[in-house]
Structures are given as C-alpha cells and as structure tokens.
Motif scaffolding. Sequence first.
Motif, short mmCIF file in Angstrom:
data_model
loop_
_atom_site.label_atom_id
_atom_site.label_comp_id
_atom_site.label_asym_id
_atom_site.label_seq_id
_atom_site.Cartn_x
_atom_site.Cartn_y
_atom_site.Cartn_z
N ASP A 180 0.90 -1.26 0.07
CA ASP A 180 -0.10 -0.08 0.13
C ASP A 180 0.78 1.17 -0.05
OD1 ASP A 180 -1.87 -1.83 0.23
OD2 ASP A 180 -2.79 -1.39 2.30
N PHE A 181 0.37 2.41 -0.68
CA PHE A 181 1.05 3.64 -0.68
C PHE A 181 0.23 4.81 -0.04
CE2 PHE A 181 -0.64 2.80 -4.83
CZ PHE A 181 -1.44 3.86 -4.93
N ALA A 182 0.98 5.83 0.12
CA ALA A 182 0.23 7.00 0.97
C ALA A 182 -0.47 7.78 -0.23
CB ALA A 182 1.38 7.77 1.73
N LEU A 183 -1.53 8.30 0.07
CA LEU A 183 -2.34 9.32 -0.73
C LEU A 183 -2.29 10.42 0.19
CD1 LEU A 183 -5.41 7.07 -1.39
CD2 LEU A 183 -3.59 7.68 -3.06
N TRP A 184 -2.23 10.39 1.52
CA TRP A 184 -2.23 11.75 2.30
C TRP A 184 -1.22 11.35 3.72
CZ3 TRP A 184 -3.95 16.30 1.30
CH2 TRP A 184 -4.07 17.13 2.45
N LYS A 185 -0.51 12.35 3.89
CA LYS A 185 0.48 12.23 4.91
C LYS A 185 0.30 13.14 5.95
CE LYS A 185 4.36 11.49 1.85
NZ LYS A 185 5.58 11.59 1.50
N SER A 186 -0.14 12.85 7.35
CA SER A 186 -0.26 13.71 8.40
C SER A 186 0.99 14.54 8.58
CB SER A 186 -0.69 12.99 9.72
OG SER A 186 0.34 12.19 10.12
N ALA A 187 0.70 15.72 9.00
CA ALA A 187 1.89 16.74 9.18
C ALA A 187 2.64 16.35 10.37
CB ALA A 187 1.22 18.15 9.13
N LYS A 188 3.81 16.53 10.25
CA LYS A 188 4.72 16.60 11.30
C LYS A 188 4.83 18.03 12.11
CE LYS A 188 8.14 13.54 9.42
NZ LYS A 188 8.65 13.82 8.17
N ALA A 189 4.99 18.04 13.27
CA ALA A 189 4.93 19.62 14.14
C ALA A 189 5.54 20.41 13.30
CB ALA A 189 5.36 19.15 15.37
N GLY A 190 5.02 21.57 13.31
CA GLY A 190 5.56 22.86 12.52
C GLY A 190 5.84 22.76 10.90
N GLU A 191 5.36 21.74 10.37
CA GLU A 191 5.67 21.57 9.11
C GLU A 191 4.35 22.08 8.21
OE1 GLU A 191 7.72 17.53 7.73
OE2 GLU A 191 5.48 17.44 7.05
N ILE A 192 4.62 22.64 7.00
CA ILE A 192 3.56 23.01 6.18
C ILE A 192 2.56 22.09 5.95
CG2 ILE A 192 4.85 22.55 4.13
CD1 ILE A 192 3.55 25.11 2.72
N ALA A 193 1.10 22.60 6.06
CA ALA A 193 0.08 21.56 6.11
C ALA A 193 -0.95 22.24 5.63
CB ALA A 193 -0.21 20.95 7.31
N TRP A 194 -1.97 21.47 5.09
CA TRP A 194 -3.33 21.75 4.49
C TRP A 194 -4.41 21.19 5.46
CZ3 TRP A 194 0.89 21.74 1.79
CH2 TRP A 194 1.02 22.97 0.98
N ASP A 195 -5.60 21.67 5.68
CA ASP A 195 -6.57 20.92 6.27
C ASP A 195 -7.28 19.89 5.45
OD1 ASP A 195 -6.31 22.38 8.75
OD2 ASP A 195 -7.49 23.94 7.94
N SER A 196 -7.71 18.88 6.09
CA SER A 196 -8.28 17.79 5.19
C SER A 196 -9.31 17.09 6.28
CB SER A 196 -7.24 16.58 4.72
OG SER A 196 -6.97 15.87 5.80
N PRO A 197 -10.31 16.14 5.64
CA PRO A 197 -11.08 15.64 6.37
C PRO A 197 -10.29 14.41 7.48
CG PRO A 197 -11.65 15.33 4.28
CD PRO A 197 -10.44 15.80 4.30
N TRP A 198 -8.81 14.44 7.26
CA TRP A 198 -8.03 13.29 8.10
C TRP A 198 -7.14 14.14 9.00
CZ3 TRP A 198 -7.80 13.79 2.45
CH2 TRP A 198 -8.90 13.14 2.01
#
Length: 462
Positions: A180-198
């Motif tokens: 399996d491969f990642a479609l979405w990766k949760s943000a590490k602290a302080g990293e650039i991120a976008w809001d998502s349902p997850w």
Amino acid sequence: MSIQVYNSLTRQKELFQSIEPGKVKMYVCGPTVYNYFHIGNARPFVVFDMIRRYFEYKGYEVNYVQNFTDVDDKIIKRGHEEGLTPQEVADKYIDSYFADADALHVRRATAHPRVTEEMREIIEFIEDLIQRGHAYESQGDVYFDTTTFEGYGKLSGQTLENLIAGARVEVSDLKRNQTDFALWKSAKAGEIAWDSPWGPGRPGWHIECSAMSMKYLGEQIDIHGGGVDLTFPHHENELAQTEACTHKPFATYWMHNAFVNLGNEKMSKSTGNFLTARDLLQKYDGTVLRFLLLSAHYRNPVNFSEELAENAKAGYERITTALLNLKHRLESAPAGHADTVDADKYRTAFEAAMNDDFNSADAITAIFDLVSDANVYLRSEQVEQGALQAYLQLIEEFLDVLALGPADEDAGLDAQVEALIQERNDARKSKNWGRADEIRDELTAMGIVLEDTPQGVRWRRK
Ligand SMILES: [Zn+2]
C-alpha cells in the motif's frame, strides 16, 4: 503514413489512434522544484516536447499538461538551507525551470498546474477512493489498498508477491499491506500543512498527477509520459488510483524515455552524479544540447561526455554551415530555373523515422543525408535558384519540426509571449488591472489573441 508508438503497458509498438479524432491529450510528469534541473531531467522535457511538436506537424491539436511538484520533503529541506519558505523555494525553481526550458526550445505546456493550487481536487480524489473502498485512513494518513485493485503491477510487469519479495515497498505499521502507498500524509509538528477530513497534512506524491490529469484532461488520456524510473512506483500508482476511480483505461499509451548516464552511471541528484542544464548552457548553445538529446532514440540511453557534446556541436554546425552556404549561393544564382530536388523523397525519409516511435535519431540522419546532397550540389559550378531554395526550405522545415532551427524566431517569440502572459497573470493576481490591460494591448499589437479559459490563458496567432 501512420504513427507507431511503443507502449510500455503492452511492451510493444502500436498504431497510434487518438481517443478523439485529430486531438491528442498528453500528461507528462514534471519536476519537483527544489533545484536546477540536470541534463538527465531535461531529457523527458525535450523528448515529449519533440513528440508534441511532431503531432502538431501531423495536424493534431495537442493538449499538453505538465505539473510542478511544489511541496515535498526536499523542497522543505531546501527552504531550511536557503532561509526560504517552501513556496519561495518553489517559485524560485519554477522560474529557473522556465528559463532553462526556454533555452532548450521546450515550449510551455497548455497547462502547468501546481500541487499547492490543486489541493481541493486532490482531497476530493482521495475521498472518492475511500468511498469506493480502495483507500483507508490510518492515524491521520490515508493509504491506497493495493489488494483492492486487480490490475496492480500491470504497468511495471510485477505482482504483489514479487513486489514484497523484491522489497520495493516502504514498510510501515500504519499500512494494511506492505505494498500500500500513501495518498495523504499527516503533518509533522511545525511543517507546512493543509486541512483535510483526516487532519492537517499534505498529499503523497502520486495522487497529484491522477488528480491533475483528471481535472485538466478528463478521465482518459492518449499519452502518459515520463522518465523510465517513474514506471514504478509512480506511474503504477497513478494508474491504480485513476482506474480504481473510473473503471476505464487511464492512458492508452504509456511512454518512457531512457536515462542520461554520466561516467556510465545514471545521472542523479541524490548521488551527486549530475551536470545541471544551467551549467551546460554556459558552455553550449541550448540548440546544441537539444540536438545532442534528440540524436539518440528516446528509449536508448545517452552517455553524456564532453566528447559527445563536442561531437553534437560539430554535427550541428555541419547543418548550419550548409544553410549559410545555400543562402550565400542564392544571392548570385541565376533565377528562373526549375526545381530539380526530389522533396518528397527527403520528406518521406524524415517522416518514416518520426513515424517509427518518434525516432529522432534516424530523423536527424535523414537531415544529414539531405545536407550531404545539398553540399554536393553546392560544389557544382552551375547552380540554380530553384534547387538551392528547395534544399534550404527542406532543411529548415525538418529543423523546425524538431525545434532545432538556428535562429528560431518562433521559439523566441513564443518565450516572449509566454513571459508577457505570465506578467499579465501576476498583474491580475495583484489586481493591477491597468498593467494587465496594457499587456493585452501589447500582445494584440504583436498579433497574439488571448483567450481566458477555466484552464488558464491560451494564446494563438491572429
Ligand atoms: Zn506523475
């Protein structure tokens, strides 16, 4: 004459047939913009630009999309090194991409979407895959479940079993299956991120191309291209995502160019074994570098060396010298004589090469044959205007198809128009309507018509 295309998916040459008559939809994976591109990276840009131009020469209308990956670990790291935000790093290297691509006569794509500007489409694509049971959330990450897509491995010719055995997969406790491969990766602290349902995070690499291709070109495309290293996992995963969603073939033809080697090893940023296009452009004309890359068939490796570059320079000069000599003799040649050059013979040879899976190497050989004949003719005491003109026009026509013209006025104009359109876009973004209108007027005066479409600005000559 028809075009034969080598299809990586079926591992054979096939007759090219577009989905829509007279139209070609192409998606080519673009660069991750954290660095100047090297001459190995440049190969797909030049190769697929050549393919696009040949389709256009044959009368097709080509819709060509090439993305920019503008958020990624390497971009974030580069930002830390250079004291820039990821956005600033991306902007800087997108500008440098266009400058270097222009020098190699690589025309702008119809659209150059950027990941950070397509976040809504990417998230919707992932949500769709979850709803269809092809993806699952796991602690803020989302993964594609490779066991739910029957054709997984068909592009790279592998099965799930031998992928696991070959350890070509990333091991993680968060995944149901190793493949399996990642479609979405949760943000590490302080990293650039976008809001998502997850929760906050950013997309995995593969999903962007599926989402962008769908948005700009629709569910099905004619050609999906890139370097051969993208076959697995990138293209395999793109194919799985899109076909799991649409239940239709994603691309009719998958095309992959071979590597550029340096010292018999693959040119690669990660190993430090590379030469940037930017550095090479200090030493060699962009046309010569393009000539060098097109002097090999795109599925054969190029072994880059100083000697190869010098040979390319000398070979290219043989052509431009013939052009100059033809022009020179034309000035004093007697007029009114019939043209004795068999143009069809030369055109047939050139097109036969290009029709055979875009064999630009053989097409360049056809140009050299033409140049040799022109040189023999130039050595005769009596020359006629008609024949000189015919040789000149043929050489220029073929060079033009490959965008190898010495003083490529059109390419210069294209770059100028693209730069003005970019400036107008920027002016509009900053609500500087006065400047935007001024640029439109300037373009109108140059005989350029702009059309604002949902996919961005398109232009054509009046
Ligand atoms: Zn891609």
